[in-house]
Design an enzyme around this catalytic site. Structure first.
Site, PDB file in Angstrom:
ATOM      1  N   ARG A  28       0.836  -1.215   0.000  1.00 44.96           N
ATOM      2  CA  ARG A  28       0.000   0.000   0.000  1.00 44.96           C
ATOM      3  C   ARG A  28       0.869   1.263   0.000  1.00 44.96           C
ATOM      4  O   ARG A  28       0.935   1.987  -0.990  1.00 44.96           O
ATOM      5  CB  ARG A  28      -0.938  -0.034   1.232  1.00 44.96           C
ATOM      6  CG  ARG A  28      -2.040   1.005   1.198  1.00 44.96           C
ATOM      7  CD  ARG A  28      -1.622   2.388   1.632  1.00 44.96           C
ATOM      8  NE  ARG A  28      -1.088   2.436   2.990  1.00 44.96           N
ATOM      9  CZ  ARG A  28      -0.497   3.513   3.497  1.00 44.96           C
ATOM     10  NH1 ARG A  28      -0.347   4.602   2.768  1.00 44.96           N
ATOM     11  NH2 ARG A  28      -0.014   3.493   4.731  1.00 44.96           N
ATOM     12  N   HIS A 220       5.936   4.528  12.718  1.00 42.60           N
ATOM     13  CA  HIS A 220       6.024   4.397  11.255  1.00 42.60           C
ATOM     14  C   HIS A 220       7.078   5.395  10.775  1.00 42.60           C
ATOM     15  O   HIS A 220       6.807   6.586  10.657  1.00 42.60           O
ATOM     16  CB  HIS A 220       4.635   4.717  10.687  1.00 42.60           C
ATOM     17  CG  HIS A 220       4.521   4.653   9.206  1.00 42.60           C
ATOM     18  ND1 HIS A 220       3.722   3.731   8.560  1.00 42.60           N
ATOM     19  CD2 HIS A 220       5.065   5.401   8.223  1.00 42.60           C
ATOM     20  CE1 HIS A 220       3.780   3.923   7.252  1.00 42.60           C
ATOM     21  NE2 HIS A 220       4.597   4.939   7.023  1.00 42.60           N
ATOM     22  N   CYS A 253       9.948   8.891  -1.582  1.00 44.55           N
ATOM     23  CA  CYS A 253       9.345   9.958  -0.775  1.00 44.55           C
ATOM     24  C   CYS A 253       8.740  11.006  -1.702  1.00 44.55           C
ATOM     25  O   CYS A 253       9.462  11.660  -2.451  1.00 44.55           O
ATOM     26  CB  CYS A 253      10.413  10.592   0.117  1.00 44.55           C
ATOM     27  SG  CYS A 253       9.752  11.966   1.083  1.00 44.55           S
ATOM     28  N   ASN A 262       9.828   4.915   2.981  1.00 43.39           N
ATOM     29  CA  ASN A 262       9.575   4.110   4.177  1.00 43.39           C
ATOM     30  C   ASN A 262      10.813   3.298   4.575  1.00 43.39           C
ATOM     31  O   ASN A 262      11.556   2.806   3.720  1.00 43.39           O
ATOM     32  CB  ASN A 262       8.456   3.106   3.882  1.00 43.39           C
ATOM     33  CG  ASN A 262       7.117   3.773   3.720  1.00 43.39           C
ATOM     34  OD1 ASN A 262       6.525   4.232   4.674  1.00 43.39           O
ATOM     35  ND2 ASN A 262       6.637   3.842   2.480  1.00 43.39           N
TER      36      ASN A 262
HETATM   37  P1  HMG Z   1     -12.419  14.573  -2.706  1.00 34.70           P
HETATM   38  O1  HMG Z   1     -12.108  14.836  -4.145  1.00 34.70           O
HETATM   39  O2  HMG Z   1     -12.473  15.723  -1.768  1.00 34.70           O
HETATM   40  O3  HMG Z   1     -13.718  13.642  -2.539  1.00 34.70           O
HETATM   41  O4  HMG Z   1     -11.364  13.532  -2.193  1.00 34.70           O
HETATM   42  P2  HMG Z   1     -15.216  13.806  -2.708  1.00 34.70           P
HETATM   43  O5  HMG Z   1     -15.846  13.212  -1.502  1.00 34.70           O
HETATM   44  O6  HMG Z   1     -15.592  15.191  -3.123  1.00 34.70           O
HETATM   45  O7  HMG Z   1     -15.462  12.838  -3.945  1.00 34.70           O
HETATM   46  C1  HMG Z   1     -14.855  13.074  -5.204  1.00 34.70           C
HETATM   47  C2  HMG Z   1     -14.905  11.810  -6.042  1.00 34.70           C
HETATM   48  O8  HMG Z   1     -14.120  10.794  -5.418  1.00 34.70           O
HETATM   49  C3  HMG Z   1     -16.310  11.222  -6.193  1.00 34.70           C
HETATM   50  O9  HMG Z   1     -16.357  10.585  -7.469  1.00 34.70           O
HETATM   51  C4  HMG Z   1     -16.368  10.173  -5.133  1.00 34.70           C
HETATM   52  O10 HMG Z   1     -17.264   9.144  -5.421  1.00 34.70           O
HETATM   53  C5  HMG Z   1     -14.941   9.644  -5.190  1.00 34.70           C
HETATM   54  P3  HMG Z   1     -16.928  11.348  -8.777  1.00 34.70           P
HETATM   55  O11 HMG Z   1     -18.332  11.699  -8.421  1.00 34.70           O
HETATM   56  O12 HMG Z   1     -16.062  12.552  -8.991  1.00 34.70           O
HETATM   57  O13 HMG Z   1     -16.786  10.324  -9.858  1.00 34.70           O
HETATM   58  N1  HMG Z   1     -14.520   9.021  -3.935  1.00 34.70           N
HETATM   59  C6  HMG Z   1     -14.014   7.785  -3.853  1.00 34.70           C
HETATM   60  N2  HMG Z   1     -13.742   6.861  -4.781  1.00 34.70           N
HETATM   61  C7  HMG Z   1     -13.228   5.696  -4.345  1.00 34.70           C
HETATM   62  N3  HMG Z   1     -12.957   5.425  -3.045  1.00 34.70           N
HETATM   63  C8  HMG Z   1     -13.206   6.337  -2.093  1.00 34.70           C
HETATM   64  C9  HMG Z   1     -13.752   7.576  -2.493  1.00 34.70           C
HETATM   65  N4  HMG Z   1     -14.122   8.665  -1.804  1.00 34.70           N
HETATM   66  C10 HMG Z   1     -14.586   9.546  -2.702  1.00 34.70           C
HETATM   67  N5  HMG Z   1     -12.942   6.045  -0.817  1.00 34.70           N
HETATM   68  C11 HMG Z   1     -10.671  11.730  -0.757  1.00 34.70           C
HETATM   69  C12 HMG Z   1     -11.387  13.066  -0.843  1.00 34.70           C
HETATM   70  C13 HMG Z   1     -10.397  11.447   0.707  1.00 34.70           C
HETATM   71  C14 HMG Z   1     -11.524  10.645  -1.370  1.00 34.70           C
HETATM   72  C15 HMG Z   1      -9.355  11.863  -1.572  1.00 34.70           C
HETATM   73  O14 HMG Z   1      -8.678  12.992  -1.147  1.00 34.70           O
HETATM   74  C16 HMG Z   1      -8.458  10.669  -1.413  1.00 34.70           C
HETATM   75  O15 HMG Z   1      -8.780   9.588  -1.862  1.00 34.70           O
HETATM   76  N6  HMG Z   1      -7.295  10.879  -0.790  1.00 34.70           N
HETATM   77  C17 HMG Z   1      -6.383   9.798  -0.477  1.00 34.70           C
HETATM   78  C18 HMG Z   1      -5.016  10.208  -0.737  1.00 34.70           C
HETATM   79  C19 HMG Z   1      -4.076   9.121  -0.283  1.00 34.70           C
HETATM   80  O16 HMG Z   1      -4.351   7.939  -0.335  1.00 34.70           O
HETATM   81  N7  HMG Z   1      -2.910   9.574   0.159  1.00 34.70           N
HETATM   82  C20 HMG Z   1      -1.882   8.718   0.607  1.00 34.70           C
HETATM   83  C21 HMG Z   1      -2.186   8.211   1.959  1.00 34.70           C
HETATM   84  S1  HMG Z   1      -0.684   7.829   2.776  1.00 34.70           S
HETATM   85  C22 HMG Z   1      -0.629   8.779   4.156  1.00 34.70           C
HETATM   86  O17 HMG Z   1      -1.490   9.550   4.338  1.00 34.70           O
HETATM   87  C23 HMG Z   1       0.512   8.597   5.086  1.00 34.70           C
HETATM   88  C24 HMG Z   1       0.606   7.241   5.765  1.00 34.70           C
HETATM   89  O18 HMG Z   1       1.115   6.308   4.828  1.00 34.70           O
HETATM   90  C25 HMG Z   1       1.563   7.324   6.955  1.00 34.70           C
HETATM   91  C26 HMG Z   1       2.958   7.801   6.603  1.00 34.70           C
HETATM   92  O19 HMG Z   1       3.497   7.331   5.578  1.00 34.70           O
HETATM   93  O20 HMG Z   1       3.489   8.568   7.386  1.00 34.70           O
HETATM   94  C27 HMG Z   1      -0.724   6.733   6.260  1.00 34.70           C
HETATM   95 MG    MG Z   2       4.866   5.755   5.049  1.00 37.04          MG
END
Ligand code: HMG
Ligand code: MG
Length: 328
Positions: A28, A220, A253, A262
């Site tokens: 992931r 982490h 990164c 990581n």
């Molecule tokens: P948004 O654009 O604000 O969402 O994104 P929305 O609610 O307005 O929806 C927009 C569109 O996204 C819609 O579709 C929703 O259906 C769809 P459309 O009508 O345009 O076709 N949607 C989804 N589709 C699939 N799965 C979902 C989902 N939710 C909405 N769950 C949102 C908000 C949170 C969805 C977006 O910003 C997002 O997905 N962000 C994730 C980014 C990400 O994964 N970043 C990396 C994470 S790693 C991290 O954070 C660090 C960590 O690893 C720790 C470390 O390393 O230190 C944890």
């Molecule tokens: Mg990480």
């Protein structure tokens, strides 16, 4: 006791935990940052190789917006195809109820929520303020608890934010309190840009252990500035027994192109085993999994133990090829 540390340093290490749980986040956290498209079947092979190496906690994908993270758009297919023994905890990252529904549909028993300790990182990562994210995640946690799921929650950038700089530990305490109130089972503290030093790790863990029991707190680390293993040691000193890492240091990164990402799982396991700390992981098989990841991605991964071992294996193979064949 294995490794050089076991000979002279036993007394020094006696107070450290004897067993550590390693949470593998490569499929992931690693793959979400890799540019190359990875086929679903290759992701499944990689997860299987990690399981074969003895990993008991594997984060296999995320159910986030495919527009934000196209690399993991096949989350449902991956989760459906992965067949692992029931003693392996298989989890996926979930940002909202929509993502939770997918995780549920995939039959996952554990989910991982995530939020940030700084407003700017929160906005850039999930398009929500910290308050909005807390609300959204509380709804997911409530539903997941009703469904009997186990819940981990990441808090990113707990030491330093790429946009705001140093993060106030008091801000982290406030967020941790909110996350504890959601009823999660485990909290993972992310040094997302690999900026922390060991003194900060000890100070933060000591501050947070008033809010979260030590056995529910994971660390982490990222190795961006080469401090990840030193920070693990600091975490062990502070009583932490859960550490996240990524096969071969997969992922890089996003905030520092070209830098390590990581902490590599093999580097972590090598150090722990050398210190006589049980992880249940087979390093040779872990290297096999790392080699598979390199083949799939068509590039060398940054993990140091992986590099050293693969170089050693290549040398051995070359030597063997040069040996005259025995004749009957
Ligand atoms: P948004 O654009 O604000 O969402 O994104 P929305 O609610 O307005 O929806 C927009 C569109 O996204 C819609 O579709 C929703 O259906 C769809 P459309 O009508 O345009 O076709 N949607 C989804 N589709 C699939 N799965 C979902 C989902 N939710 C909405 N769950 C949102 C908000 C949170 C969805 C977006 O910003 C997002 O997905 N962000 C994730 C980014 C990400 O994964 N970043 C990396 C994470 S790693 C991290 O954070 C660090 C960590 O690893 C720790 C470390 O390393 O230190 C944890
Ligand atoms: Mg990480």
């Amino acid at each position: 006791m294995t490794g050089a540390a076991g000979r002279d340093g036993d007394g020094m290490l006696e107070h450290l935990p004897k067993k550590v749980r390693v949470v593998e986040v490569g499929p992931r956290d690693g793959l979400q940052n890799e540019e190359k498209h990875v086929a679903t079947t290759d992701k499944v092979k990689l997860i299987q190789a990690l399981a074969d190496a003895g990993l008991k906690s594997i984060e296999i994908t995320s159910f986030v917006s495919p527009k934000w993270i196209p690399q993991l758009a096949d989350g449902l297919e991956v989760a459906r195809a992965v067949q692992l023994p029931s003693d392996i905890s298989v989890s996926a990252l979930v940002p909202n109820l929509k993502g939770y529904e997918s995780a549920k549909e995939a039959g996952l028993k554990q989910i991982a929520l995530f939020m940030s300790a700084s407003e700017s990182h929160s906005k850039k990562n999930i398009n929500k303020s910290i308050a909005e994210a807390t609300q959204a995640l509380s709804e997911v946690a409530q539903q997941a608890k009703k469904d009997g799921k186990s819940i981990r929650c990441y808090i990113s950038v707990v030491f330093e934010c790429p946009y705001e700089g140093a993060v106030d530990p008091a801000q982290v305490v406030g967020i941790v309190k909110d996350v504890v109130a959601m009823g999660v089972d485990e909290i993972s503290l992310g040094d997302t840009i690999g900026a922390a030093t060991p003194n900060q790790v000890i100070a933060l863990v000591n501050l947070l252990k008033k809010e979260v029991p030590l056995d529910k707190m994971a660390l982490h680390f990222h190795d961006t500035r080469g401090t990840a293993l030193a920070n693990v040691l600091a975490g062990l000193e502070a009583g932490i027994t859960i550490f996240d890492s990524s096969l071969g240091g997969l992922g890089g990164c996003p905030y520092a192109p070209g830098a390590a990402g990581n902490l590599a799982t093999e580097d972590l396991v090598y150090m722990l085993q050398g210190m006589g700390i049980d992880t249940g992981i087979n390093l040779e098989k872990l290297v096999d999994a790392g080699q598979l990841a390199e083949q799939i991605l068509g590039k060398e991964l940054p993990g140091r133990y992986l590099k050293a071992t693969l170089a050693g294996r290549a040398k051995q193979a070359k030597k063997a090829a040069l040996q005259p064949q025995a004749t009957a």
